[in-house]
Design a protein around this motif. Structure first.
Motif, PDB file in Angstrom:
ATOM      1  N   ARG A  50       0.870  -1.179   0.000  1.00 14.35           N
ATOM      2  CA  ARG A  50       0.000   0.000   0.000  1.00 14.35           C
ATOM      3  C   ARG A  50       0.902   1.223   0.000  1.00 14.35           C
ATOM      4  N   LEU A  95       5.969  -0.582  11.605  1.00 13.10           N
ATOM      5  CA  LEU A  95       4.630  -0.392  12.181  1.00 13.10           C
ATOM      6  C   LEU A  95       3.630  -0.002  11.089  1.00 13.10           C
ATOM      7  N   ARG A  96       3.996   0.935  10.256  1.00 15.60           N
ATOM      8  CA  ARG A  96       3.173   1.251   9.087  1.00 15.60           C
ATOM      9  C   ARG A  96       4.084   1.256   7.866  1.00 15.60           C
ATOM     10  N   MET A 121       0.723  -9.498   5.943  1.00 16.20           N
ATOM     11  CA  MET A 121      -0.614  -9.606   6.536  1.00 16.20           C
ATOM     12  C   MET A 121      -1.076 -11.059   6.439  1.00 16.20           C
ATOM     13  N   GLY A 151      -8.293  -9.744   8.870  1.00 16.66           N
ATOM     14  CA  GLY A 151      -6.868  -9.462   8.671  1.00 16.66           C
ATOM     15  C   GLY A 151      -6.106  -9.397   9.978  1.00 16.66           C
ATOM     16  N   VAL A 152      -4.856  -9.850   9.924  1.00 18.69           N
ATOM     17  CA  VAL A 152      -3.944  -9.647  11.058  1.00 18.69           C
ATOM     18  C   VAL A 152      -2.663  -9.030  10.503  1.00 18.69           C
ATOM     19  N   ARG A 187       3.482  -5.952  11.400  1.00 19.55           N
ATOM     20  CA  ARG A 187       3.212  -4.887  12.360  1.00 19.55           C
ATOM     21  C   ARG A 187       3.284  -5.420  13.797  1.00 19.55           C
ATOM     22  N   GLU A 218       1.203   3.991   1.346  1.00 17.89           N
ATOM     23  CA  GLU A 218       0.674   4.777   2.463  1.00 17.89           C
ATOM     24  C   GLU A 218       1.128   6.233   2.335  1.00 17.89           C
TER      25      GLU A 218
END
Ligand code: ATP
Ligand code: MG
Length: 580
Positions: A142, A152-153, A159, A456-457, A461, A144
């Motif tokens: 993604r 973390l992001r 995922m 989702g997990v 992250r 982001e």
């Protein structure tokens, strides 16, 4: 296996990386677990990869335990399925898009509802095949807007995504429940402190969507919880407790007043307190905020939102309430095109007269009386009663939620806290099976359309989240389920006999089935101790000065407890402490 630090591909860093703000990011980089390649894109070095694999394993075991079956779909995907569901457009800039040599459009998968729906359609065609739950543990992409805090992001991240397919709503509810329970087991095993919050207002039916948030100061999600009950929700999902309607009997008529120079709520309240001869607060005023909305593929339309003047509009709540429509504030050109909008003095009358869609906060119930704009410069109306003098087009959850607000379940008041989303369970329904016309033969010979759940997990992250919840100023402190090694044997004695003794202890621990990290380097004890604290393996055996007396030191990185024990007991003690 014994991993010798003299050979391990590892360089620890003395200093925090310049771009790191949150502790987990600093420590994972300093301890040599991950390395940055580009914003939000990280390499996993040996220790980091071990933790990631262990998190994956816990997730995998709990997914398998509820009967979910693992598959692996590509991350490189053609445009067409995402075109079918309109997500090629809806994802906007968040989607990584690319072309192949023939000019075909591709994307790197951000999530895989489309592909799972198509996969099931491709294989199954009878009611007898259902229910079925499939999952993968896969790298997602993604773009982001703000990659943050290392892994973390990320823009590339791991995922676990699973998808359930049921023929009935009850079946879907069961699959959802099974996932929710599995997630509780996963996060408990991983040693994560978390809360479950409802992610939708419940308009879609009870528990249509819930998020698992790891409790953390550095989290980007704000949620609220009740002081007295188990209620917890995303701020976007909080429903306002509306007061009961009030009878119009005896309410004075509305009256327009000259209120010069009162374009702000504060200036209006000042005017009212001196002019009306009673105490007035911002909560007695009705603030009308102008914006515009656009349904997907539609035209921009004016939207006015009325909220009590003591509250701001919370853009995130507003956007969540309007989804999938887009929202924007009005610009000067919009005001110029709509001269009936008198900035600072906008009131319900002109809005409703001009057919502007007007939604109000749920507190604006029938019989409430307001001080609000009179649609002329320097004039306000006092005593404008909802339901008597104006009737809005409906209510909207757009006003900010505050600590101290009543809890929607009627028990206690709300307090705010911060969290990091680690999991999401969602009853999707038939959105994707409709889009791809996934029909199977029903029991009665007629086609039935499966209903889906998606779950989702955030696996990568979670590595950061666990580090965030389990560290101290010296370094990481891994819970036993995810530690890269079960035990860290440190030789802090140059004596050959001590080194030999440490070798023996390491070999025995290895023979007992533990993963052993063995610091056999020719470095000073100080350097080795610092590294062992930084790396965060929970059980440490130090073969040091005490060896001459037949002793070793056991250090518990998790509890902080250190004690000297006879070397002969070391293996048994560690085995007891690390029961894997
Ligand atoms: P967020 O609100 O944090 O952006 P999301 O709601 O977009 O997350 P989902 O689409 O629900 O995320 O994805 C499922 C899980 O994947 C999330 O619960 C989260 O743990 C993880 N995840 C999502 N985006 C990222 C990311 N950029 N980096 C790492 N993990 C992520
Ligand atoms: Mg989510």
């Amino acid at each position: 296996m014994i991993t010798r630090m003299s050979h391990l591909f590892l360089r620890t860093l003395r200093d925090d990386p310049a771009d790191a703000e949150v502790p987990s990011h600093k420590l994972l980089v300093r301890a040599g677990y991950v390395r940055r390649v580009a914003p939000g894109v990280y390499s996993w070095l040996p220790l980091g990869l071990r933790v990631l694999r262990r998190v994956e394993q816990v997730v995998r075991e709990e997914m398998n335990a509820i009967g979910a079956q693992e598959i692996a779909l590509p991350a490189l995907l053609p445009r067409e399925p995402y075109e079918t569901t309109n997500r090629w457009t809806e994802y906007g800039d968040s989607l990584f898009r690319l072309h192949d040599r023939k000019g075909g459009d591709y994307l790197l998968g951000p999530t895989h509802e489309e592909m799972f729906a198509l996969t099931v359609k491709g294989e199954y065609n009878s009611y007898k095949d259902f229910p079925v739950t499939l999952y993968q543990i896969q790298t997602k992409y993604r773009d982001e807007e703000r990659p943050r805090a290392g892994i973390l992001r990320g823009r590339e991240f791991v995922m676990k995504d699973s998808y359930s397919f049921d023929l009935t709503d009850e079946g879907l509810a069961q699959s959802y429940r099974a996932h929710r329970d599995a997630y509780e087991r996963i996060f408990a095993r991983l040693g994560v402190e978390y809360v479950i919050v409802s992610a939708t207002s419940g308009a879609m039916g009870g528990s249509a969507s819930e998020e698992f948030l790891a409790v953390s100061e550095v989290g980007e999600d704000t949620y609220v919880r009740s002081t007295e009950s188990g209620y917890a929700a995303n701020v976007e999902a909080v429903t306002t407790v509306a007061p009961a309607p009030i009878s119009f009997d005896g309410l004075p008529d509305a009256k327009v007043h000259d209120t010069p120079e009162t374009p702000t709520i504060a200036s209006l309240v000042d005017w009212a307190n001196s002019a009306l001869g009673r105490t007035v607060t911002a909560a007695d005023t009705l603030k009308n905020v102008m914006g515009k909305v656009r349904e997907p593929g539609g035209e921009w339309q004016l939207l006015a939102i009325g909220v009590p003047g003591d509250r701001d509009v919370d853009t995130k709540r507003l956007e969540a309430a309007l989804e999938p429509a887009e929202y924007a504030l009005l610009d000067d050109a919009d005001f110029a095109a709509n001269p009936f909008l008198v900035k600072g003095y906008i009131g319900p009358k002109a809005l409703l007269a001009r057919g502007v869609r007007y939604l109000v906060d749920p507190r604006v119930v029938d019989g409430t009386s307001w001080i609000t704009g009179a649609d002329e410069p320097g004039r306000h109306v006092v005593g404008l009663v909802a339901g008597r003098d104006f009737t809005p087009d409906g209510t909207i959850e757009a006003a900010e939620v505050r600590e101290g607000d009543p809890s929607p379940d009627g028990k206690g008041t709300l307090v705010a806290a911060r969290g990091i989303e680690i999991g999401h369970v969602f009853q999707l329904g038939r959105k994707y099976t409709d889009a791809f016309e996934v029909d199977v033969l029903g029991e009665n010979g007629k086609p039935v359309r499966p209903t889906m759940g998606s779950y989702g997990v955030g696996v990568s992250r979670l590595v950061a989240v666990i580090a965030e919840q389990h560290h101290d100023d010296k370094g990481l402190r891994w819970p036993s389920e995810v530690t890269p090694f079960d035990v860290h044997v440190v030789v802090a004695n140059k004596d050959d006999a001590a080194r030999g003794g440490a070798e023996t202890i390491a070999a025995e621990l290895d023979a007992s089935g533990l993963e052993v990290l063995f610091d056999d380097r020719k470095a000073s004890p100080g350097v080795k101790f610092k590294d062992s604290e930084l790396l965060g393996v929970p059980a440490v055996v130090v073969v040091g000065r005490g060896w001459a007396d037949g002793n070793v030191e056991l250090r518990d990185r998790f509890s902080g407890e250190n004690r000297e024990i006879p070397a002969a007991d070391a293996v048994a003690e560690i085995l007891g402490a690390t029961a894997r």
